[in-house]
Write a protein that holds these residues in place. Structure first.
Motif, PDB file in Angstrom:
ATOM      1  N   ILE A 221       0.062   2.619   0.921  1.00  0.00           N
ATOM      2  CA  ILE A 221      -0.687   1.349   0.853  1.00  0.00           C
ATOM      3  C   ILE A 221      -1.901   1.495   1.762  1.00  0.00           C
ATOM      4  O   ILE A 221      -1.778   1.987   2.879  1.00  0.00           O
ATOM      5  N   ALA A 222      -3.029   1.029   1.252  1.00  0.00           N
ATOM      6  CA  ALA A 222      -4.206   0.976   2.125  1.00  0.00           C
ATOM      7  C   ALA A 222      -4.838  -0.400   1.993  1.00  0.00           C
ATOM      8  O   ALA A 222      -4.888  -0.960   0.901  1.00  0.00           O
ATOM      9  N   CYS A 223      -5.271  -0.930   3.126  1.00  0.00           N
ATOM     10  CA  CYS A 223      -5.957  -2.214   3.098  1.00  0.00           C
ATOM     11  C   CYS A 223      -7.455  -1.927   3.139  1.00  0.00           C
ATOM     12  O   CYS A 223      -7.953  -1.372   4.122  1.00  0.00           O
ATOM     13  N   GLU A 224      -8.155  -2.217   2.060  1.00  0.00           N
ATOM     14  CA  GLU A 224      -9.591  -1.919   2.009  1.00  0.00           C
ATOM     15  C   GLU A 224     -10.344  -3.193   1.738  1.00  0.00           C
ATOM     16  O   GLU A 224     -10.222  -3.762   0.650  1.00  0.00           O
ATOM     17  N   LYS A 225     -11.092  -3.637   2.683  1.00  0.00           N
ATOM     18  CA  LYS A 225     -11.850  -4.892   2.578  1.00  0.00           C
ATOM     19  C   LYS A 225     -10.934  -6.020   2.135  1.00  0.00           C
ATOM     20  O   LYS A 225     -10.084  -6.473   2.870  1.00  0.00           O
ATOM     21  N   THR A 226     -11.088  -6.439   0.877  1.00  0.00           N
ATOM     22  CA  THR A 226     -10.293  -7.592   0.444  1.00  0.00           C
ATOM     23  C   THR A 226      -9.109  -7.174  -0.426  1.00  0.00           C
ATOM     24  O   THR A 226      -8.464  -8.024  -1.018  1.00  0.00           O
ATOM     25  N   ASN A 227      -8.832  -5.899  -0.498  1.00  0.00           N
ATOM     26  CA  ASN A 227      -7.782  -5.422  -1.414  1.00  0.00           C
ATOM     27  C   ASN A 227      -6.696  -4.645  -0.689  1.00  0.00           C
ATOM     28  O   ASN A 227      -6.964  -3.969   0.310  1.00  0.00           O
ATOM     29  N   LEU A 228      -5.518  -4.674  -1.266  1.00  0.00           N
ATOM     30  CA  LEU A 228      -4.472  -3.743  -0.858  1.00  0.00           C
ATOM     31  C   LEU A 228      -4.306  -2.750  -2.008  1.00  0.00           C
ATOM     32  O   LEU A 228      -4.088  -3.168  -3.156  1.00  0.00           O
ATOM     33  N   ILE A 229      -4.423  -1.483  -1.699  1.00  0.00           N
ATOM     34  CA  ILE A 229      -4.370  -0.482  -2.763  1.00  0.00           C
ATOM     35  C   ILE A 229      -3.078   0.304  -2.631  1.00  0.00           C
ATOM     36  O   ILE A 229      -2.808   0.911  -1.585  1.00  0.00           O
ATOM     37  N   ILE A 230      -2.296   0.273  -3.685  1.00  0.00           N
ATOM     38  CA  ILE A 230      -0.969   0.884  -3.627  1.00  0.00           C
ATOM     39  C   ILE A 230      -0.908   2.028  -4.616  1.00  0.00           C
ATOM     40  O   ILE A 230      -1.340   1.890  -5.767  1.00  0.00           O
ATOM     41  N   LYS A 231      -0.363   3.130  -4.146  1.00  0.00           N
ATOM     42  CA  LYS A 231      -0.276   4.295  -5.028  1.00  0.00           C
ATOM     43  C   LYS A 231       1.142   4.839  -5.029  1.00  0.00           C
ATOM     44  O   LYS A 231       1.791   4.945  -3.989  1.00  0.00           O
ATOM     45  N   ASP A 232       1.593   5.092  -6.243  1.00  0.00           N
ATOM     46  CA  ASP A 232       2.816   5.863  -6.450  1.00  0.00           C
ATOM     47  C   ASP A 232       4.061   5.267  -5.787  1.00  0.00           C
ATOM     48  O   ASP A 232       4.882   5.995  -5.233  1.00  0.00           O
ATOM     49  N   ALA A 233       4.173   3.948  -5.864  1.00  0.00           N
ATOM     50  CA  ALA A 233       5.352   3.307  -5.255  1.00  0.00           C
ATOM     51  C   ALA A 233       6.380   2.999  -6.334  1.00  0.00           C
ATOM     52  O   ALA A 233       6.018   2.617  -7.449  1.00  0.00           O
ATOM     53  N   GLN A 234       7.634   3.146  -6.011  1.00  0.00           N
ATOM     54  CA  GLN A 234       8.664   2.825  -6.992  1.00  0.00           C
ATOM     55  C   GLN A 234       9.080   1.357  -6.875  1.00  0.00           C
ATOM     56  O   GLN A 234       9.529   0.747  -7.809  1.00  0.00           O
ATOM     57  N   GLU A 235       8.896   0.850  -5.680  1.00  0.00           N
ATOM     58  CA  GLU A 235       9.233  -0.550  -5.455  1.00  0.00           C
ATOM     59  C   GLU A 235       8.174  -1.152  -4.539  1.00  0.00           C
ATOM     60  O   GLU A 235       7.838  -0.581  -3.510  1.00  0.00           O
ATOM     61  N   ILE A 236       7.637  -2.305  -4.949  1.00  0.00           N
ATOM     62  CA  ILE A 236       6.598  -2.978  -4.153  1.00  0.00           C
ATOM     63  C   ILE A 236       7.072  -4.401  -3.900  1.00  0.00           C
ATOM     64  O   ILE A 236       7.507  -5.082  -4.834  1.00  0.00           O
ATOM     65  N   CYS A 237       6.998  -4.874  -2.666  1.00  0.00           N
ATOM     66  CA  CYS A 237       7.360  -6.265  -2.372  1.00  0.00           C
ATOM     67  C   CYS A 237       6.182  -6.945  -1.697  1.00  0.00           C
ATOM     68  O   CYS A 237       5.477  -6.328  -0.904  1.00  0.00           O
TER      69      CYS A 237
END
Ligand code: FUC
Length: 792
Positions: A221-237
């Motif tokens: 997960i990366a927090c970039e400006k106004t977004n959270l960018i998620i890569k390759d996660a099997q479960e996101i909460c």
């Protein structure tokens, strides 16, 4: 038993139409959200009950609840013109009895969460709202993989939570948090992977803040400006929490900046993690929802379609099948679900507003406010018999909060002043209210004047007592409100020589007809207030001397009069139906029949009035706005005509219920949902006449079924099963020591036992009423002699 759930086979359209008709609501009382369920882009719109424009503001240093001061002389002038029959003068003068508009404000949308998954490929899509667990679940398949999403709004932990899972591999997505109030989202330094929106409303400087925190297993997960960018996660909460610095404290209505409390709440929820949060939520919810179970025979049939839209379509075609029963049942429990989701007891709670807690607009219809000429009262009709008494408490808090500003209104418009010597001399409020103590009459007399709104909302609170028989809360909180209002009316009512009555003047029946003296709406509500307050004083053993005077006033109110068509007159001056100027025969309000429902003045114990009420109901007709039909279901239930009430249910469901089962006025207005749920209970169980009646108005379409865990006045919990329209088995649990008077047809055919010992209970029979004493905590069982079998 088939699970009760709303099911949709596609996402909601991502626009206002989809929000209103198709999105699925979740809520924890204060916070609410709707889930659209888009595959490529998920959208969650959310609210918090105190995010309102209007009220005190640096812009409005003189804010005083919309009151125009010193209007009392005009009340006297209107009274004089009415007495002299000078209607032209009345028409001019009533405009002096209006309030301000500036500063009214409106309930606001808080914001939105967007989640871009980047792919719209999907098969076997299903989106459901599981009423038994208060969870929204979405499932679909894509590229051989299974995806699921789950959402809930937790009351114990005060967060809105969502989880996304895939059966194999990982998911990429971008999560955005958008403010509906113009604040820019930013990464929040105090917590990892958290977005924040915070700001102050331009209108009133109310501070608001929302925090959205995301965590995953695997991936990044990366927090970039106004977004959270998620890569390759099997479960996101995600966990969302939001609040404002509103406090229900007159006159500033401001408390702490919400920031610390929100961050702390989020940290606490994160520590718990998804499984514990979800388990705590489900446990909390089921403890309320699970208390009452209704079954309607054929609703269990496996041929019932899954999709709610298909259920509604079949229903609209008039098919009286198992699917119809299932939908009637689903809509019933949905009303209880919506009560729990929009009205929970806690410090600083607000009651459910015109849309409960859900609102996607900054300019919603009627400001999505608190309307007191029927709507707020209606919101709380199902919470008593529906075994959700705790959900009534935000209403009690709210009515108490109207007291101080309402005394300004009483002084300004009615000339009744509370002073240090007489600190509780009367408070007043009218048709529409906000969270900022807006108690003045509306800015048009013709919908805005309704002082009897206060006696009416006090009826809800008296009902709360009558169901709980909690004398401590009656003494400390409810009776003082009732007494203060009777004190106001003792000063306000005037003698009308023409009709030989004590009357309120001017009076205006919502929202049509002439301005007149002592109309049925006002007189009935004042009558009920006096009757209930006299009873309350007797229960508490207080104010016996005052009660003598109150009884004299009560006798002089004479609220009900029968017209030449055999109808209950809405105005004292009315002769035949439709004879009054500016009246509408098909008007949505049935204000002259409040003594039938929710009041108890007109009943089978006052036959002549009851027959007249039916004439009036028939004259008003059936089809109307959602809440109007909901009210009439209850009214017909009170007449004992279950089949008429059921035909009305059919009409209401066919014309006013949207695909997500929200009631439409139009637009969406939640009161109709609550009236429907109350109406179903009223068909099966009534207790307003000093006895508990089982199946008082059973529709012939419901020949068999069972109701488990409904409440009756007197602190009793009722469970019973019926077959062939006849009660076969019933049990009564006493919440307090007391005499139970249980009415059912052919009472002589039933025997009564103590459930624990099996011993016969001493019993007296008065016609179809069985009278017996039950000690607190004891359960009595009632068997039809021919069917000695137990199914609960
Ligand atoms: C009452 C009704 C309207 C509407 C509004 C919110 O004033 O007469 O129909 O429901 O409340």
């Amino acid at each position: 038993m088939r699970k009760l759930r709303l099911v949709c086979n596609r996402p909601a359209e991502d626009n206002h139409y989809g929000w209103e008709n198709e999105a699925l609501p979740i809520g924890n009382g204060k916070q609410g959200a709707v889930v659209f369920g888009g595959v490529e882009r998920e959208h969650i719109q959310f609210n918090e009950k105190s995010l309102w424009t209007g009220g005190p503001s640096p812009k409005r240093p003189d804010y005083n609840g919309g009151n125009r001061l010193e209007k009392y002389p005009f009340l006297k002038a209107v009274q004089k013109s009415l007495a002299e029959g000078d209607s032209a003068a009345v028409e001019t003068l009533v405009h002096e009895l209006e309030g301000e508009q500036e500063g009214y404000g409106a309930y606001q949308s808080f914001g939105d969460i967007d989640i871009d998954f980047g792919s719209d490929s999907c098969e076997e899509y299903q989106r459901e709202l599981d009423l038994e667990n208060a969870l929204v679940n979405i499932r679909y398949r894509s590229g051989g993989r299974e995806f699921d999403r789950c959402y809930f709004a937790s009351f114990p932990d005060k967060v809105i939570a969502g989880r996304y899972r895939v059966s194999t591999g990982g998911m990429d997505c971008v999560i955005r948090l958008r403010s509906a109030q113009g604040a820019e989202a930013e990464c929040f330094a105090g917590l990892e992977n958290t977005l924040c929106i915070r700001g102050q409303l331009a209108d009133n400087a109310l501070r608001y803040e929302a925090l959205l925190c995301v965590y995953t297993n695997e991936g990044s997960i990366a927090c970039e400006k106004t977004n959270l960018i998620i890569k390759d996660a099997q479960e996101i909460c995600f966990l969302l929490t939001c609040g404002t610095d509103y406090a229900a404290s007159y006159p500033d209505y401001r408390g702490e900046d919400p920031h610390e409390a929100l961050a702390e709440r989020l940290r606490g929820a994160l520590r718990l993690g998804w499984d514990a949060l979800c388990a705590r939520h489900v446990e909390d919810y089921r403890a309320l929802y699970g208390r009452l179970c209704l079954e309607l025979g054929q609703a269990q049939d496996t041929s019932v379609p899954e999709s709610t839209e298909a259920l509604l379509e079949q229903y609209c075609r008039g098919e009286d099948t198992a699917a119809a029963r299932y939908l009637e049942l689903l809509l019933f429990q949905y009303g209880r679900y919506l009560s729990i989701a929009s009205s929970r007891a806690e410090a600083g709670a607000l009651p459910s507003n015109l849309q409960g807690v859900w609102n996607d607009s900054n300019n919603p219809a009627w400001g999505s406010d608190y309307h007191l000429n029927i709507n707020l009262q209606m919101n709380y009709w199902p919470t008593t018999a529906g075994n959700l008494l705790e959900c009534c408490l935000p209403l009690l808090d709210y009515v108490e909060s109207l007291r101080e500003p309402g005394r300004i209104t009483a002084k300004a418009y009615l000339g009744i002043e509370s002073t240090p010597e007489k600190p509780q001399n009367g408070f007043s409020a009218h048709t529409q209210n906000t969270i900022f103590g807006w108690t003045c009459p509306g800015w048009s007399f013709y919908w805005g004047w309704s002082p009897a709104a206060v006696p009416w909302i006090l009826q809800n609170l008296w009902e709360y007592y009558d169901f709980t028989r909690d004398t401590a809360i009656l003494r400390e909180r409810i009776y003082p409100l009732m007494k203060e209002e009777v004190t106001l009316y003792e000063q306000l009512l005037i003698w009308d020589a023409r009709s030989g009555r004590r009357v309120s003047s001017p009076s205006y029946s919502p929202e049509h007809g002439p301005v007149s003296v002592g109309n049925t709406y006002e007189q009935s509500l004042i009558y009920q207030l006096y009757a209930d307050t006299i009873e309350a004083a007797a229960v508490l053993g207080v104010d016996a001397d005052l009660a003598v005077q109150w009884r004299t006033t009560l006798a002089a109110l004479k609220p009900i009069h029968i017209g030449t068509d055999g109808q209950i007159k809405e105005w004292y001056e009315e002769s035949s139906l439709g004879s009054m100027p500016k009246s509408e025969r098909r008007h949505r309000h049935i204000s002259h029949l409040l003594g039938l429902y929710p009041g108890d003045m007109i009943s089978s114990d006052t036959r002549e009035w009851l027959e007249a009420a039916k004439v009036s109901l028939l004259d008003r007709g059936d089809e109307n706005t959602g809440w109007s039909m909901g009210h009439k279901i209850n009214a017909w239930a009170r007449t004992g005509d279950g089949d008429y009430a059921h035909r009305l249910m059919r009409k209401m469901i066919s014309s006013c219920i949207l695909n997500n089962l929200w009631d439409s006025h139009p637009p969406f207005q939640i009161d109709g949902n609550f009236a429907y749920t109350a109406g179903v209970l009223e068909l099966l169980l009534q207790s307003h006449l000093g006895r508990i009646t089982l199946l008082p108005a059973l529709p012939s379409a419901w020949p068999e079924g069972s109701l488990y865990g409904a409440l009756a006045r007197g602190g009793f919990t009722l469970s019973f099963r019926w077959e062939g329209g006849r009660v076969r088995y019933a049990c009564v649990l006493a919440g307090r020591d007391g005499e139970c008077r249980l009415e059912l047809q052919h009472a002589e055919n039933y025997s009564l036992h103590d459930a624990a010992s099996g011993e016969a209970l001493p019993l007296r029979r008065e016609g179809d009423v069985l009278c017996f004493f039950l000690a607190q905590g004891r359960t009595a069982e009632l068997w039809e002699r021919r069917a000695a079998e137990k199914t609960f």
